[in-house]
Design a protein around this motif. Structure first.
Motif, PDB file in Angstrom:
ATOM      1  N   PRO A 122       0.809  -1.220   0.000  1.00 50.23           N
ATOM      2  CA  PRO A 122       0.000   0.000   0.000  1.00 50.23           C
ATOM      3  C   PRO A 122       0.840   1.267   0.000  1.00 50.23           C
ATOM      4  CG  PRO A 122       0.190  -0.862   2.229  1.00 50.23           C
ATOM      5  CD  PRO A 122       0.885  -1.839   1.346  1.00 50.23           C
ATOM      6  N   THR A 123       0.170   2.393  -0.253  1.00 47.35           N
ATOM      7  CA  THR A 123       0.827   3.702  -0.196  1.00 47.35           C
ATOM      8  C   THR A 123      -0.172   4.750   0.297  1.00 47.35           C
ATOM      9  OG1 THR A 123       2.226   5.252  -1.442  1.00 47.35           O
ATOM     10  CG2 THR A 123       0.344   4.336  -2.605  1.00 47.35           C
ATOM     11  N   TYR A 124       0.285   6.000   0.370  1.00 50.61           N
ATOM     12  CA  TYR A 124      -0.531   7.094   0.913  1.00 50.61           C
ATOM     13  C   TYR A 124      -1.827   7.238   0.124  1.00 50.61           C
ATOM     14  CZ  TYR A 124      -1.650  11.990   2.183  1.00 50.61           C
ATOM     15  OH  TYR A 124      -2.261  13.143   2.596  1.00 50.61           O
ATOM     16  N   LEU A 125      -2.949   7.081   0.788  1.00 52.00           N
ATOM     17  CA  LEU A 125      -4.227   6.991   0.072  1.00 52.00           C
ATOM     18  C   LEU A 125      -4.582   8.273  -0.644  1.00 52.00           C
ATOM     19  CD1 LEU A 125      -7.161   8.158   1.463  1.00 52.00           C
ATOM     20  CD2 LEU A 125      -6.480   6.541   3.200  1.00 52.00           C
ATOM     21  N   ALA A 126      -4.224   9.438  -0.069  1.00 60.39           N
ATOM     22  CA  ALA A 126      -4.579  10.701  -0.724  1.00 60.39           C
ATOM     23  C   ALA A 126      -3.771  10.917  -1.999  1.00 60.39           C
ATOM     24  CB  ALA A 126      -4.385  11.868   0.229  1.00 60.39           C
ATOM     25  N   ALA A 127      -2.564  10.323  -2.056  1.00 60.74           N
ATOM     26  CA  ALA A 127      -1.791  10.403  -3.304  1.00 60.74           C
ATOM     27  C   ALA A 127      -2.467   9.561  -4.382  1.00 60.74           C
ATOM     28  CB  ALA A 127      -0.349   9.939  -3.068  1.00 60.74           C
TER      29      ALA A 127
END
Lengths: 402, 402
Positions: A122-127
């Motif tokens: 996973p990664t930063y959701l807003a990105a």
């Protein structure tokens, strides 16, 4: 009136999680969901004094200013970046409304609809949301505890011809992961060879718990900082206060100048007075000592949450103790859907963010992100105890349903 | 590294004007170019006190806040909007980083690449740039001193099927024009009938020079403010101070909620502390009296520039005395290219903005915009005298070239 919104808005449609988290506002739900810093870490008195000093500069502090940001503040940041082996000047920098805006501006000047960005998973959701909002395809690269898998990276580069790779190599959101030096160098080497831009998002890098030397940013590993394939962004949100909305990006002047032009179109500039005040603060404040205090406090909070989770002794639940940052990433038993657990948890009076929205693809729904920086010791204890009740009630309901 | 920027960046390529105006920075050039308010109009002491009161609220003033903005500030603005016949609540409103960001957010949620926006000709140049940056076609509608020509509007609607019309109906930038009530109602009627959104940009509406009743906003003329085809945006930049970067947009909650989601992706929120401080200011400040003082001061500055221009007695130069706002729009003789005049003027030590970039199409190059709010009486006199020298030198050079 029948409104007819842009196609891009589909990427912004309300998520189930947001709807659940809305229920938590204004009532007694304890939140482990946000990425909010501890309020007792804000240098309120010093900041107030800094604003007063900013006002002594007279009307200029309230007038329009440069789009790229207040020059003394950029110079201050540049000199700090130099201490971290990032050899940049004020011309290599744009001040942004938080590092979030740096991601948006770079997307707008560098990427077109249909372009591909490789991301951690996973990664930063807003990105991820921002990429989707601009019609950009976010393709996940496999990884492990040491960062992106370099073979899968090479494969995905060959397969998707990405224009950019977006990474949070130090104390990642949501996983808390730290990339090894080898992976950092490997990413840099592949991207340089293939002319791919790296966006290195580093909001948490300062929040390091061990006493070791700071992890080298990918930007700092490039031999040619002024002709770099890396754009680096960070923020004062986690080391001073988020309400000032002051972040920055550094990179080659050609990229930065494009971001400046975009910012001029988008909002002209960020707050003048906040930039003046921040500079006044930093020019007299012992920031290193302040960061040291935040590190100690957050480390203690992390250890406390870790202890509480150990004591809960939930079956099949696993996590790594983070080496820094603000989040604890939890793997739940395979049969658990964290969104459903969230619904149950909110009834018990505690909220968190389920892992699913952090995945650009192939989500592991049995994951959740816990923030340990906002709540005090007592509330954290209560929150984890409520989470325990919810976990057991949810697990029982699964058994019943079977 | 070979950078490969987005196609959209072409719209941001540096203009000749910007290059010339860059030359004016940091030296003795007097600027009539910007849209900067008079610095002696800023309520510096009151604002400083307001920041101090904001800090008394404690850590919340430096923490993350709501994306749609600080609720007490939204409520304060809503109640002021109601006095201006705009029946809205806090839910109909988003706080933005200046009204510039409101234009950007609405474009991003409502328009797609290739969509058409109808605009006045000339109109605000940064809005035109923003439309181009998003790949939106800005199509000009003919107009006269009373606003858009309603027949040409109907023709252009039929021809281009626009999704939006962008207007500055009160003391327009750059022309200072005020739309008649009939034209406002006509635009509203046509757009309602055809399901077209109106973006009403009103940064200057408060800066009215005659003692008459304020001009009704188009938003206020709609019978159904909560199901309106109008989104209205304004700002504190011209009535308090631009360095706070605080504007707002009002409209139907469905539109506003989309803008909130976009803002969440773009920069999360505008400065918390600035919003707190602005609310503290407004809740104790006599804003009406302050605006009255700005009106008197700007009217006097406008009259002074008008007098100076009359005294110059340049052949073939015409302008209308503005009834409000910050700009004087000048028609030069037909053979004059204002960009060339600017180059000559900068040599003489004065700058302005040539009219050309304000036109979405069919530019009249023999026009220029003069700002009368920034400079004091003495500097304005010097600036116009320098402009006179430049005008004569330029006119002579034309004769010589023939």
């Amino acid at each position: 009136m029948e409104y007819s919104f842009s196609k891009s808005v589909e990427a912004l449609s309300s998520s189930a999680v947001r709807e659940i988290l809305k229920l938590t506002q204004g009532n007694q739900v304890l939140s482990l969901a946000g990425g909010l810093p501890a309020e007792d870490s804000f240098p309120i008195a010093e900041m107030r004094e800094a604003f007063n000093r900013a006002f002594e500069q007279g009307a200029k502090a309230l007038q329009y200013g440069l789009t790229d940001g207040y020059l003394p503040l950029r110079e201050w940041i540049a000199s700090r970046m130099k201490q971290k082996h990032m050899d940049v000047g004020a011309d290599n920098m744009i001040i942004t409304t938080g590092s979030q805006q740096a991601v948006d501006l770079l997307c707008r000047v560098y990427l077109d609809e249909g372009d591909v960005v490789l991301v951690e998973n996973p990664t930063y959701l807003a990105a991820v949301q921002l990429f989707q909002f601009r019609g950009i395809k976010a393709i996940p690269v496999d990884g492990d505890a040491n960062g992106m898998d370099l073979d899968d990276l090479a494969k995905k580069i060959a397969q998707y011809r990405p224009k950019m790779v977006y990474v949070i190599p130090t104390f990642a959101n949501p996983t808390g992961k730290v990339w090894s030096l080898e992976r950092r160098l490997g990413l840099l080497r592949q991207c340089k060879a293939q002319n791919i831009l790296i966006l290195e998002d580093d909001p948490y890098g300062e929040i390091q718990f061990d006493g070791e030397a700071p992890y080298r940013s990918i930007f700092s590993l490039d031999e040619h900082p002024t002709d770099s394939c890396v754009v680096y962004t960070s923020t004062f949100s986690k080391i001073v206060a988020p309400g000032l909305r002051t972040g920055w990006a550094i990179g080659d002047t050609r990229v930065i100048q494009m971001m400046v032009k975009a910012k001029q179109a988008v909002d002209l500039q960020s707050s003048t007075i906040d930039q003046y005040a921040l500079y006044e603060l930093l020019s007299r404040f012992d920031l290193e000592r302040h960061i040291e205090k935040i590190r100690e406090s957050y480390k203690a909070r992390m250890e406390w949450m870790h202890e509480l989770l150990v004591a809960q002794n939930w079956e099949g639940v696993q996590w790594e103790k983070p080496r820094g940052g603000m989040f604890l990433w939890v793997n739940l038993p395979e049969h658990v859907d964290a969104e459903k657990l969230l619904a149950r948890s909110v009834q018990e009076g505690v909220a968190f963010v389920p892992g699913k929205p952090f995945y650009a693809a192939e989500p592991q729904v049995n994951t959740m992100r816990l923030n340990y920086t906002l709540l005090n010791r007592e509330d954290t204890e209560l929150a984890i105890s409520r989470l325990g009740k919810a976990f057991h009630a949810y697990s029982e309901s699964l058994v019943t349903n079977v």
